[in-house]
Every structure is written in C-alpha cells, then in structure tokens.
Design a protein around this motif. Structure first.
Motif, PDB file in Angstrom:
ATOM      1  N   LEU A 145       0.858  -1.186   0.000  1.00  0.00           N
ATOM      2  CA  LEU A 145       0.000   0.000   0.000  1.00  0.00           C
ATOM      3  C   LEU A 145       0.895   1.237   0.000  1.00  0.00           C
ATOM      4  O   LEU A 145       1.906   1.275   0.699  1.00  0.00           O
ATOM      5  CB  LEU A 145      -0.896   0.013   1.242  1.00  0.00           C
ATOM      6  CG  LEU A 145      -1.737  -1.239   1.506  1.00  0.00           C
ATOM      7  CD1 LEU A 145      -2.599  -1.031   2.751  1.00  0.00           C
ATOM      8  CD2 LEU A 145      -2.610  -1.581   0.316  1.00  0.00           C
ATOM      9  N   LYS A 203      -2.520  -0.484  -3.916  1.00  0.00           N
ATOM     10  CA  LYS A 203      -3.559   0.488  -3.603  1.00  0.00           C
ATOM     11  C   LYS A 203      -2.928   1.764  -3.051  1.00  0.00           C
ATOM     12  O   LYS A 203      -1.921   1.702  -2.341  1.00  0.00           O
ATOM     13  CB  LYS A 203      -4.539  -0.087  -2.562  1.00  0.00           C
ATOM     14  CG  LYS A 203      -5.703   0.815  -2.212  1.00  0.00           C
ATOM     15  CD  LYS A 203      -6.634   0.160  -1.205  1.00  0.00           C
ATOM     16  CE  LYS A 203      -7.797   1.088  -0.863  1.00  0.00           C
ATOM     17  NZ  LYS A 203      -8.710   0.473   0.140  1.00  0.00           N
ATOM     18  N   VAL A 205      -3.463   4.898  -0.503  1.00  0.00           N
ATOM     19  CA  VAL A 205      -4.245   5.300   0.668  1.00  0.00           C
ATOM     20  C   VAL A 205      -3.935   6.750   0.997  1.00  0.00           C
ATOM     21  O   VAL A 205      -2.907   7.295   0.580  1.00  0.00           O
ATOM     22  CB  VAL A 205      -3.943   4.392   1.886  1.00  0.00           C
ATOM     23  CG1 VAL A 205      -4.343   2.950   1.603  1.00  0.00           C
ATOM     24  CG2 VAL A 205      -2.474   4.460   2.295  1.00  0.00           C
ATOM     25  N   ASN A 206      -4.839   7.363   1.739  1.00  0.00           N
ATOM     26  CA  ASN A 206      -4.668   8.761   2.127  1.00  0.00           C
ATOM     27  C   ASN A 206      -3.633   8.866   3.242  1.00  0.00           C
ATOM     28  O   ASN A 206      -3.674   8.100   4.209  1.00  0.00           O
ATOM     29  CB  ASN A 206      -6.013   9.328   2.585  1.00  0.00           C
ATOM     30  CG  ASN A 206      -5.970  10.833   2.726  1.00  0.00           C
ATOM     31  OD1 ASN A 206      -5.345  11.371   3.623  1.00  0.00           O
ATOM     32  ND2 ASN A 206      -6.650  11.525   1.822  1.00  0.00           N
ATOM     33  N   LYS A 210      -3.835   6.676   6.729  1.00  0.00           N
ATOM     34  CA  LYS A 210      -3.160   5.514   6.155  1.00  0.00           C
ATOM     35  C   LYS A 210      -3.239   4.273   7.051  1.00  0.00           C
ATOM     36  O   LYS A 210      -3.434   3.157   6.549  1.00  0.00           O
ATOM     37  CB  LYS A 210      -1.706   5.840   5.832  1.00  0.00           C
ATOM     38  CG  LYS A 210      -0.858   6.300   7.019  1.00  0.00           C
ATOM     39  CD  LYS A 210       0.532   6.687   6.566  1.00  0.00           C
ATOM     40  CE  LYS A 210       1.396   7.121   7.727  1.00  0.00           C
ATOM     41  NZ  LYS A 210       0.878   8.365   8.391  1.00  0.00           N
ATOM     42  N   GLU A 213      -6.825   2.801   7.004  1.00  0.00           N
ATOM     43  CA  GLU A 213      -7.086   2.173   5.709  1.00  0.00           C
ATOM     44  C   GLU A 213      -6.292   0.872   5.548  1.00  0.00           C
ATOM     45  O   GLU A 213      -6.789  -0.108   4.973  1.00  0.00           O
ATOM     46  CB  GLU A 213      -6.743   3.143   4.580  1.00  0.00           C
ATOM     47  CG  GLU A 213      -7.702   4.328   4.470  1.00  0.00           C
ATOM     48  CD  GLU A 213      -7.452   5.164   3.226  1.00  0.00           C
ATOM     49  OE1 GLU A 213      -7.436   4.588   2.120  1.00  0.00           O
ATOM     50  OE2 GLU A 213      -7.246   6.384   3.372  1.00  0.00           O
ATOM     51  N   PHE A 217      -7.836  -2.802   4.984  1.00  0.00           N
ATOM     52  CA  PHE A 217      -7.392  -3.598   3.843  1.00  0.00           C
ATOM     53  C   PHE A 217      -7.032  -5.003   4.295  1.00  0.00           C
ATOM     54  O   PHE A 217      -7.416  -6.001   3.667  1.00  0.00           O
ATOM     55  CB  PHE A 217      -6.185  -2.922   3.189  1.00  0.00           C
ATOM     56  CG  PHE A 217      -5.624  -3.653   2.002  1.00  0.00           C
ATOM     57  CD1 PHE A 217      -6.145  -3.472   0.735  1.00  0.00           C
ATOM     58  CD2 PHE A 217      -4.556  -4.530   2.156  1.00  0.00           C
ATOM     59  CE1 PHE A 217      -5.629  -4.151  -0.366  1.00  0.00           C
ATOM     60  CE2 PHE A 217      -4.033  -5.207   1.066  1.00  0.00           C
ATOM     61  CZ  PHE A 217      -4.570  -5.017  -0.195  1.00  0.00           C
TER      62      PHE A 217
END
Length: 277
Positions: A145, A203, A205-206, A210, A213, A217
């Motif tokens: 990620l 992916k 993520v913000n 993070k 998220e 995930f």
C-alpha cells in the motif's frame, strides 16, 4: 574466496552489527487478538534509515512471529514521516569493508526470506521517501500500500552499489525483468501513482488515514481461521517457485487432514449450503 565467506554464523554477524547503534525495529501486539501484528521501523533522526542494530531487531521480531500460531497477518510500516529512507549513511561509512557488507547482506536476506515465508498475510504500508534498502524491504510483502505522498526508488546505483537485501530478485518477480531493469538502472524515484501504473503497488491510501485504511485492507483477508490462511500461504509459496509437482503434493498433504476436521464440520453445520434456483 574470502575467509569470512566460508562460514555463515549469524551469532557472529549479529554481534558485529550491534556495534552500529541507532533506532529500533519493534513488534506491536496492539491488534494481536484480531490476528494482526505490526512491525514498526523507528529511527526518527535518520528518517527511519536502517542501522546495524535495527537489522538485529528485525531478525528478533521474525523469531517471535514464526512462533505465533494464532497469527493471521503482519503490517510493516514506519513511524514518523516516512517508511524508510534506506541504509543509515553513518553506519555505511563506519562499516565500509567487504566483510561487513557481506554480514549485512546475509542477515538482511535471511530476514526478508523468512519474512516472505511467514504463513501470514504480509502488507507493507509506504509513506514519504522509501529509498534504497527501504525500497528493498518494502517489496517482500504480499501486498504493498502506498500513501499519496509516497516516493519509492531503488537508488543504490547512485552510491556505486547494487541491491544487497535481495531486492532485484524480488522486483523481477513483482514487475518483470524489463520494468525492473528500468527501475534499477535509472535510479528513478517513483510516485504513488507511478507505482500503481507499473503494478509495484496494490492500492493508494490517504496519508492522513493511512493506518486505518491499511488495517481495513488487511481485515478482508483474515476472515477465515488461521489454519486456512497458513495452509494457503504455504501452497502459494510452492506455486510461486514454479515447482508444479511439489506444489500439488503440498496442497494435497495440507488438505486431507482438514477434511472432516472440527473446523470443517462446524463450517458445514453453520454456513455452507447448496444454492438452488
């Protein structure tokens, strides 16, 4: 052959690396009850650059994870502003002999080979600059990620070196020979979007959310009992090695003891039904 290459003694190697202090890598058990472990890289003064002592810390985390029978997943991430900016340059300057380079490479390849071999779902969460040895460490997970501020680069060539931890071998597995060659020989630093475009990352993520998220995930992959996860990971490892016949044998040998097991019977009783129109 140099004398120090003849015998691989990890105890000797660890004692040597512990001389190069700074930072830590530690295992968080905050989410152990959910089957999730977190390995944190923490060396804030050097943007989480890896010291010799941190390599030994990492190996000790692996020792504990290999004994974690109820585990399902491991999240690998950095504290602070980034994942890992590479090797600690002070360590590199102080330990600048072929012998110490050999020790470092042996230890880190052992760590990452064992990390890759864990029967757990492994996820790397990258944010900020993830460079050199940090980029190598990051790609040994099952999933990668990237936060929207991530920058990933195999910049070892800029220091007159090639990868030391097994990064080239793993990179070829992930993105193929030609893309790996381009990434390694240009020493280009890639953005999060570029990592997605070359299939290096899974992916974006913000940055501000993070961790949340990343945990969400992971949770989609750990709904089954840990036995199911462990067995699938073992079969997948043999499948990836291209040893087709051995993979079939492993799959069968892990399957048949579960047929009729308590886990199997409970699932049949509670969940599984034939679907009819």
């Amino acid at each position: 052959m140099a004398e120090f290459i003849k015998d691989v003694d990890f105890g000797v190697m660890e004692s040597n690396l512990l001389k190069y202090d700074g930072g830590e890598i530690f295992l968080s058990k905050e989410y152990f009850e959910e089957g999730i472990a977190i390995i944190y890289l923490n060396h804030p003064r050097k943007r989480n650059a890896i010291s010799g002592k941190m390599m030994v810390d990492f190996r000790r985390c692996l020792n504990e994870l290999e004994e974690w029978k109820e585990g399902k997943s491991v999240l690998l991430c950095g504290l602070g502003s980034n994942f890992c900016s590479g090797g600690d340059l002070d360590f590199a300057r102080s330990a600048g002999t072929p012998k110490e380079g050999y020790y470092m490479s042996c230890i880190m390849q052992d760590i990452l080979k064992r990390f890759r071999g864990l029967p757990l779902i492994t996820v790397s969460l990258l944010h900020g600059p993830t460079l050199g040895g940090g980029a190598e460490i990051s790609i040994f997970s099952d999933y990668i990620l990237v936060a929207d501020n991530a920058q990933i680069g195999f910049v070892q060539g800029n220091m007159g070196l090639i990868t030391a931890f097994g990064g080239t071998t793993r990179l070829v597995q992930l993105i193929g020979e030609r893309k790996a060659m381009e990434m390694l020989l240009t020493s280009k630093v890639y953005s999060a979007e570029e990592c997605i475009s070359i299939s290096l990352a899974d992916k974006i993520v913000n940055t501000s959310s993070k961790m949340e998220e990343a945990l969400n995930f992971i949770k989609q992959f750990i709904v089954h009992d840990c036995t199911i996860i462990h067995n699938y990971k073992r079969v997948l490892a043999f499948g990836l090695s291209n040893n087709f016949e051995k993979s079939l044998d492993v799959e069968r040998d892990l399957f048949y003891p579960t047929w009729g097991s308590e886990l199997n019977r409970n699932a049949l009783a509670k969940h599984i039904r034939h679907i009819t129109k």
